[in-house]
Design a protein around this motif. Structure first.
Motif, short mmCIF file in Angstrom:
data_model
loop_
_atom_site.label_atom_id
_atom_site.label_comp_id
_atom_site.label_asym_id
_atom_site.label_seq_id
_atom_site.Cartn_x
_atom_site.Cartn_y
_atom_site.Cartn_z
N GLU A 229 0.83 -1.20 0.00
CA GLU A 229 0.00 0.00 0.00
C GLU A 229 0.87 1.26 0.00
N VAL A 230 1.83 1.28 0.91
CA VAL A 230 2.70 2.45 1.00
C VAL A 230 3.54 2.59 -0.27
N ILE A 231 4.11 1.50 -0.71
CA ILE A 231 4.96 1.55 -1.91
C ILE A 231 4.18 2.10 -3.10
N ASN A 232 2.95 1.63 -3.26
CA ASN A 232 2.16 2.10 -4.39
C ASN A 232 1.81 3.58 -4.30
N LYS A 233 1.51 4.01 -3.08
CA LYS A 233 1.20 5.44 -2.89
C LYS A 233 2.40 6.30 -3.27
N VAL A 234 3.55 5.90 -2.75
CA VAL A 234 4.76 6.67 -3.02
C VAL A 234 5.10 6.63 -4.51
N ARG A 235 4.92 5.47 -5.09
CA ARG A 235 5.18 5.34 -6.52
C ARG A 235 4.29 6.26 -7.33
N LYS A 260 15.07 3.37 -14.21
CA LYS A 260 15.18 2.24 -13.29
C LYS A 260 14.74 2.74 -11.92
N TRP A 261 13.81 2.00 -11.30
CA TRP A 261 13.27 2.44 -10.02
C TRP A 261 14.03 1.83 -8.86
N GLU A 262 14.43 2.68 -7.94
CA GLU A 262 15.19 2.24 -6.78
C GLU A 262 14.42 1.21 -5.97
N SER A 263 13.12 1.41 -5.83
CA SER A 263 12.32 0.49 -5.00
C SER A 263 12.32 -0.94 -5.53
N ASP A 264 12.60 -1.09 -6.83
CA ASP A 264 12.67 -2.44 -7.39
C ASP A 264 13.71 -3.30 -6.67
N PHE A 265 14.76 -2.66 -6.22
CA PHE A 265 15.84 -3.42 -5.57
C PHE A 265 15.47 -3.84 -4.15
N ILE A 266 14.45 -3.17 -3.60
CA ILE A 266 13.93 -3.63 -2.31
C ILE A 266 12.94 -4.75 -2.55
N VAL A 267 12.03 -4.52 -3.51
CA VAL A 267 10.99 -5.50 -3.81
C VAL A 267 11.57 -6.84 -4.25
N ASP A 268 12.58 -6.81 -5.12
CA ASP A 268 13.09 -8.10 -5.63
C ASP A 268 14.19 -8.70 -4.74
N GLY A 269 14.48 -8.03 -3.61
CA GLY A 269 15.43 -8.62 -2.66
C GLY A 269 16.90 -8.38 -2.96
N ALA A 270 17.20 -7.64 -4.04
CA ALA A 270 18.60 -7.43 -4.42
C ALA A 270 19.35 -6.64 -3.35
N ALA A 271 18.65 -5.68 -2.72
CA ALA A 271 19.30 -4.89 -1.68
C ALA A 271 19.67 -5.77 -0.49
N LYS A 272 18.77 -6.68 -0.12
CA LYS A 272 19.05 -7.60 0.98
C LYS A 272 20.20 -8.53 0.64
N ASP A 273 20.27 -8.95 -0.63
CA ASP A 273 21.38 -9.81 -1.05
C ASP A 273 22.72 -9.10 -0.86
N ILE A 274 22.70 -7.80 -1.16
CA ILE A 274 23.93 -7.01 -0.97
C ILE A 274 24.33 -7.05 0.51
#
Length: 572
Positions: A229-235, A260-274
């Motif tokens: 919900e929050v992500i979509n609002k901000v988007r 390229k959207w920064e939030s994608d890296f949170i959604v797809d887990g890439a940031a956590k992988d880092i």
RNA sequence: GCCCGAGUGGGGUAGCUUGGAUAUCCUAAUAGACUGCGGAUCUAUUGACCCGGAUUCGAAUUCCGGCUCGGGCGCCA
């Protein structure tokens, strides 16, 4: 593709090598272009003096006697330790003009490289309209992309959309919680200008009211937890802003190939992988739940040598997500280029080192520029001390319109407006592109909107003038006979034209894009000198040859303007 | 305080990577040119390498030390 000057330089080098061999030596030397008028090419013989154990003056004289003036070399002479060459103009005239006629806008274009380049530029925070403090980013980025493309690179430009973090979340909060009647509605009728008022008020509330701080913090937390919900609002907020920023960029001829959207890296887990990978690095430490790398051994530091990549609550930081983004870029391209403000220098160094610790051998190539400031200081969206791009563009177009109306009463209102748009917008791009990126730049209306001298309108005017001659000429035979182009102003003009390929290499390979406006002015100025000194349409047997020269000039001027992202109207 | 940039005629700016001959161009000021293919033009004159040392045959350019301005030095983005 070999340009005329490549052939000439190669021939001269061959002759020099021959001369040196007769002297029984093979020393290294530099073949340089001396200040205008002295010679075409020259070799300073001073550095050879030690190796040959002879005075430079004697070396230059002996070489001058040993090298015959033949083929591309018209004259060789020695002058106070310099070995000077005057080259055969006839070859230059013929090969240059034929090359331009044949290739037109492809003149000076480099051979296709096999490499894919990803060029990130602009990437401004979508929390307000783009202002001139950041104007260098899209203009430098887009101009560089054009120049590199001309040099044969396969370039994709990309905008990294910053939709994570306090700024956009705060703006989104503001849109929901601030009464629109509180917002100053004096701005223009454009969403980004409407929204920025909410952003400024939200910032004030955040500073004054602890409850607001709590609310915004909880929104941020939910965002990082992946709350749809929050992500979509901000988007949604970001999309509105981004669309308007895109409109502004469009007016100055800047368009990005991808977003390229920064939030994608949170959604797809890439940031956590880092985060997971960095945790396994030996330099990784922890303090109060927050993780950091100690970069002591790399001599890169701010207050200390710690580089944090998570907060105490485990959420990621901007640079952590930027690492995920860069790994993504490296997967997609062979070379990664970032056009960044000088405030990003430290972060960018830390990012490169951290990527290296993860085993990434490549580093982004960065072009840093310093901010445009106002005479009274730095611009700030938050404080509202800004000059917006939209206002600058409007002002430029208005002033250009007044000039057009003064000169061209014969044109329709609509046509005058159209020409004024091209001139005003071009003037802005030119005034930014002509200054070296790392030089500080203070914004003055009069300078940004100067239409005389070294400016876009001067180039455009020269181009329009050439077009006008060609229009009046009608049909003619294209001829590039050196014997029919002997006037000094004609020879000078051909030389100016012949330098274009080298200038483009300088811009695209060495990233010296400010060389292009400098060159453009030289070419236009040389053309104007030719124009006043030499009749074209009424020049009898010279007519076709001179028209050919005018046409070639027109192509190269257009090529310059095209690479600067500036329109080239055929009349103005 | 520490780190990174930048300092060029009255104002702006090129050259600095790779030391080399007379430091580029715009603007400003002054004086001039043209019934021409478009005067948003052309020509001439005036005027500058932040300061101090060092290296070198030679420094705007390299090195060292200062000064001034901008940026950075967040579990911000």
């Amino acid at each position: 593709m070999n340009e005329p000057w490549d052939d000439i330089r190669a021939a001269v080098r061959k002759a020099i090598d021959g001369g040196l061999r007769s002297m029984g030596t093979e020393v290294d030397y530099v073949l340089e272009s001396p200040p205008a008028g002295i010679a075409d090419l020259a070799v300073p013989c001073f550095p050879m003096a030690k190796a040959l154990r002879r005075p430079p003056v004697a070396i230059a004289e002996e070489l001058a006697n040993l090298i015959p003036a033949e083929n591309m070399i018209r004259e060789v002479w020695a002058d106070r330790g310099y070995l000077n060459f005057r080259i055969n103009d006839d070859f230059l005239v013929k090969s240059t003009l034929e090359d331009v006629l044949q290739r037109r806008l492809d003149f000076g274009k480099g051979d296709t490289r096999g490499k894919i380049v990803l060029l990130e530029h602009t990437s401004v925070n979508p929390s307000g309209p783009i202002h001139v403090g950041r104007a260098r980013n899209p203009i430098i980025g887009d101009t560089l992309a054009r120049c590199m493309r001309h040099c044969g690179y396969d370039i994709t430009t990309e905008y990294y959309v910053n939709d994570v973090g306090k700024q956009v979340v705060l703006l989104t909060w503001g849109l929901e919680n601030i009464d629109p009647s509180e917002v100053d509605a004096t701005g223009r009728d454009k969403d980004d200008h409407r929204l920025v008022g909410f952003y400024q008020i939200a910032n004030r509330r955040l500073e004054e009211d602890p409850d607001v701080r709590t609310e915004v913090a909880s929104m941020l937390q939910r965002f990082e937890d992946g709350d749809a919900e929050v992500i979509n609002k901000v988007r949604h907020t970001t999309e509105m802003m981004l669309a308007e920023i895109g409109t502004t960029l469009d007016t100055i001829n800047v368009s990005l190939d991808s977003f390229k959207w920064e939030s994608d890296f949170i959604v797809d887990g890439a940031a956590k992988d880092i985060v997971d990978s960095l945790t396994r690095v030996e330099q990784c430490h922890e303090e109060g739940g927050a993780l950091y790398l100690d970069l002591n051994e790399f001599e890169v530091h701010g207050k200390d040598t710690r580089f944090f990549f998570t907060r105490g609550d485990g959420t990621t930081l901007y640079t952590t997500r930027d690492m995920a983004y860069h790994l993504d870029k490296f997967r997609r391209a062979d070379r990664v280029i970032d056009v960044l403000g000088e405030d990003q220098k430290l972060g960018s160094q830390q990012l490169t080192i951290a990527l290296g610790l993860l085993g990434e051998p490549r580093a982004p190539e960065c072009l840093f520029y310093s901010f445009v400031s106002l005479p009274e200081g730095k611009m700030s969206t938050r404080k509202g001390t800004v000059v917006y791009m939209d206002d600058l563009i409007d002002e430029a177009e208005t002033r250009a319109y007044e000039e057009v109306r003064k000169r061209r009463e014969d044109l329709s209102e609509e046509r005058m407006r159209e020409i004024a748009r091209i001139i005003g917008r071009g003037a802005i791009r030119h005034s930014i592109a002509k200054v070296q990126p790392e030089k500080p730049l203070v914004f003055h209306w009069e300078e940004a909107l100067n239409f005389e001298g070294n400016s876009a309108p001067y180039l455009q005017y020269s181009h329009a003038r050439a077009c006008s001659i060609l229009r009046k000429a009608g049909d003619y035979e294209r001829r590039a006979d050196p014997d029919m182009l002997v006037d000094p102003t004609e020879r000078k003009l051909v030389r100016a034209i012949s330098r274009f390929p080298q200038v483009m290499r300088d811009c695209g390979e060495e990233w010296r894009i400010n060389a292009l406006p400098v060159y453009g002015h030289e070419l236009a100025s040389t053309f104007n000198q030719f124009y006043v000194a030499t009749p074209v349409l009424s020049s009898g047997k010279y007519r076709d040859h001179r028209l050919t020269l005018v046409e070639c000039t027109m192509w190269v001027l257009r090529n310059v303007l095209e690479n600067l992202g500036i329109g080239a109207p055929e009349e103005m």
